[in-house]
Design an enzyme around this catalytic site. Structure first.
Site, PDB file in Angstrom:
ATOM      1  N   ASP A   1       0.870  -1.184   0.000  1.00 54.50           N
ATOM      2  CA  ASP A   1       0.000   0.000   0.000  1.00 54.50           C
ATOM      3  C   ASP A   1       0.908   1.235   0.000  1.00 54.50           C
ATOM      4  O   ASP A   1       1.870   1.316   0.749  1.00 54.50           O
ATOM      5  CB  ASP A   1      -0.900  -0.005   1.235  1.00 54.50           C
ATOM      6  CG  ASP A   1      -2.020   1.018   1.121  1.00 54.50           C
ATOM      7  OD1 ASP A   1      -3.189   0.609   1.143  1.00 54.50           O
ATOM      8  OD2 ASP A   1      -1.729   2.237   1.018  1.00 54.50           O
ATOM      9  N   ILE A   2       0.601   2.181  -0.880  1.00 56.28           N
ATOM     10  CA  ILE A   2       1.454   3.350  -1.065  1.00 56.28           C
ATOM     11  C   ILE A   2       1.349   4.337   0.106  1.00 56.28           C
ATOM     12  O   ILE A   2       2.232   5.183   0.289  1.00 56.28           O
ATOM     13  CB  ILE A   2       1.092   4.047  -2.412  1.00 56.28           C
ATOM     14  CG1 ILE A   2       2.249   4.867  -2.943  1.00 56.28           C
ATOM     15  CG2 ILE A   2      -0.150   4.872  -2.315  1.00 56.28           C
ATOM     16  CD1 ILE A   2       3.415   4.054  -3.379  1.00 56.28           C
TER      17      ILE A   2
ATOM     18  N   GLU B   1     -12.338   3.636  -1.300  1.00 51.13           N
ATOM     19  CA  GLU B   1     -11.574   4.561  -2.139  1.00 51.13           C
ATOM     20  C   GLU B   1     -11.372   4.009  -3.553  1.00 51.13           C
ATOM     21  O   GLU B   1     -11.576   4.724  -4.529  1.00 51.13           O
ATOM     22  CB  GLU B   1     -10.212   4.799  -1.456  1.00 51.13           C
ATOM     23  CG  GLU B   1      -9.383   5.928  -2.034  1.00 51.13           C
ATOM     24  CD  GLU B   1      -7.987   5.951  -1.406  1.00 51.13           C
ATOM     25  OE1 GLU B   1      -7.017   5.972  -2.169  1.00 51.13           O
ATOM     26  OE2 GLU B   1      -7.897   5.914  -0.147  1.00 51.13           O
TER      27      GLU B   1
ATOM     28  N   HIS C   1     -10.093  -5.558  -2.849  1.00 51.69           N
ATOM     29  CA  HIS C   1      -8.765  -5.759  -2.260  1.00 51.69           C
ATOM     30  C   HIS C   1      -8.876  -6.084  -0.777  1.00 51.69           C
ATOM     31  O   HIS C   1      -9.799  -5.638  -0.103  1.00 51.69           O
ATOM     32  CB  HIS C   1      -7.851  -4.548  -2.476  1.00 51.69           C
ATOM     33  CG  HIS C   1      -8.450  -3.234  -2.073  1.00 51.69           C
ATOM     34  ND1 HIS C   1      -9.354  -2.583  -2.866  1.00 51.69           N
ATOM     35  CD2 HIS C   1      -8.273  -2.466  -0.981  1.00 51.69           C
ATOM     36  CE1 HIS C   1      -9.714  -1.442  -2.277  1.00 51.69           C
ATOM     37  NE2 HIS C   1      -9.084  -1.356  -1.119  1.00 51.69           N
TER      38      HIS C   1
ATOM     39  N   HIS D   1      -6.760  -5.736   2.704  1.00 56.80           N
ATOM     40  CA  HIS D   1      -5.620  -5.119   3.372  1.00 56.80           C
ATOM     41  C   HIS D   1      -5.035  -6.118   4.365  1.00 56.80           C
ATOM     42  O   HIS D   1      -5.773  -6.685   5.183  1.00 56.80           O
ATOM     43  CB  HIS D   1      -6.061  -3.899   4.200  1.00 56.80           C
ATOM     44  CG  HIS D   1      -6.591  -2.738   3.427  1.00 56.80           C
ATOM     45  ND1 HIS D   1      -5.851  -1.609   3.185  1.00 56.80           N
ATOM     46  CD2 HIS D   1      -7.804  -2.512   2.869  1.00 56.80           C
ATOM     47  CE1 HIS D   1      -6.583  -0.728   2.514  1.00 56.80           C
ATOM     48  NE2 HIS D   1      -7.781  -1.252   2.306  1.00 56.80           N
TER      49      HIS D   1
HETATM   50  P1  AMP Z   1      -9.876   1.515   0.279  1.00 61.84           P
HETATM   51  O1  AMP Z   1     -10.457   1.473  -1.116  1.00 61.84           O
HETATM   52  O2  AMP Z   1     -10.691   2.427   1.192  1.00 61.84           O
HETATM   53  O3  AMP Z   1      -9.679   0.151   0.863  1.00 61.84           O
HETATM   54  O4  AMP Z   1      -8.439   2.201   0.192  1.00 61.84           O
HETATM   55  C1  AMP Z   1      -7.595   2.014  -0.923  1.00 61.84           C
HETATM   56  C2  AMP Z   1      -6.169   1.783  -0.486  1.00 61.84           C
HETATM   57  O5  AMP Z   1      -5.397   1.714  -1.661  1.00 61.84           O
HETATM   58  C3  AMP Z   1      -5.576   2.890   0.401  1.00 61.84           C
HETATM   59  O6  AMP Z   1      -4.990   2.296   1.550  1.00 61.84           O
HETATM   60  C4  AMP Z   1      -4.524   3.546  -0.515  1.00 61.84           C
HETATM   61  O7  AMP Z   1      -3.402   4.004   0.194  1.00 61.84           O
HETATM   62  C5  AMP Z   1      -4.191   2.413  -1.464  1.00 61.84           C
HETATM   63  N1  AMP Z   1      -3.726   2.858  -2.777  1.00 61.84           N
HETATM   64  C6  AMP Z   1      -4.332   3.732  -3.617  1.00 61.84           C
HETATM   65  N2  AMP Z   1      -3.642   3.882  -4.749  1.00 61.84           N
HETATM   66  C7  AMP Z   1      -2.549   3.074  -4.633  1.00 61.84           C
HETATM   67  C8  AMP Z   1      -1.423   2.786  -5.478  1.00 61.84           C
HETATM   68  N3  AMP Z   1      -1.282   3.354  -6.678  1.00 61.84           N
HETATM   69  N4  AMP Z   1      -0.488   1.904  -5.025  1.00 61.84           N
HETATM   70  C9  AMP Z   1      -0.629   1.317  -3.820  1.00 61.84           C
HETATM   71  N5  AMP Z   1      -1.660   1.549  -2.982  1.00 61.84           N
HETATM   72  C10 AMP Z   1      -2.611   2.420  -3.372  1.00 61.84           C
END
Ligand code: AMP
Length: 130
Positions: A29-30, A88, A93, A95
Site C-alpha cells: 500500500d502506497i 476509495e 482488495h 488489506h
Molecule cells: P480503500 O479502497 O478504502 O480500501 O483504500 C484504498 C487503499 O489503496 C488505500 O490504503 C490507498 O493508500 C491504497 N492505494 C491507492 N492507490 C494506490 C497505489 N497506486 N499503489 C498502492 N496503494 C494504493
C-alpha cells in the site's frame, strides 16, 4: 475505464510488487498504516470483494493467507490483521497489516517510508513468499 489497480496489474502504473499468481496480485500500500501494509487483489476487476465468484474469492483468500505468512516472517509483529474497506478504490482488495497492538489498524494514521524502504520491504516479502 480501468481501475488504478488494473493499471498496476497491467504494468501501466508502477508498484512495489510482493507476490503474484495466475489470478491474484499483491503489492505494498502506497500510504501504509504500518510498515508491511500489503494489498491483495484479484487481477480481474470487480468492485466489491463479496461480489467475486466463489472460485475467485476462495483463491484470493488463500493467496492472502500465503502473503500474510510472508509478512509474519519479514515484519516484526504479533499477528497480521485483515481489513476490507474498498471505499476509495473500486477494485476488490484485502488489506493485510502487521499488528503489534490494536492501534496499528488505524486508517487515519500513516507511516512514512522512503523509496528505498519500500523497495527493500517489497523485495524481502517477495523472497519470503511461498
Ligand atoms: P480503500 O479502497 O478504502 O480500501 O483504500 C484504498 C487503499 O489503496 C488505500 O490504503 C490507498 O493508500 C491504497 N492505494 C491507492 N492507490 C494506490 C497505489 N497506486 N499503489 C498502492 N496503494 C494504493
Amino acid at each position: 475505464m480501468a481501475s488504478i489497480f488494473s493499471k498496476i496489474v497491467a504494468g501501466e502504473i508502477p508498484c512495489y510488487k510482493v507476490a503474484e499468481t495466475e489470478k491474484c496480485f499483491a503489492f505494498l500500500d502506497i500510504n501504509p498504516v504500518a510498515k508491511g501494509h500489503v494489498l491483495c487483489i484479484p487481477k480481474k476487476e470487480v468492485d466489491y470483494l463479496f461480489d467475486l465468484d466463489e472460485q475467485l474469492y476462495g483463491e484470493l483468500t488463500l493467496f492472502a493467507q500465503r502473503v500474510a505468512k510472508s509478512i509474519k516472517k519479514v515484519c516484526p509483529c504479533k499477528k497480521v490483521g485483515v481489513a476490507v474497506l474498498g471505499l476509495e478504490v473500486p477494485h476488490a482488495h484485502i488489506h493485510l497489516i502487521p499488528l503489534q497492538s490494536e492501534g496499528d489498524m488505524d486508517f487515519h494514521h500513516h507511516v512514512k517510508m522512503t523509496e528505498e524502504e519500500f523497495k527493500k520491504l517489497a523485495a524481502d516479502l517477495a523472497a519470503a513468499f511461498e
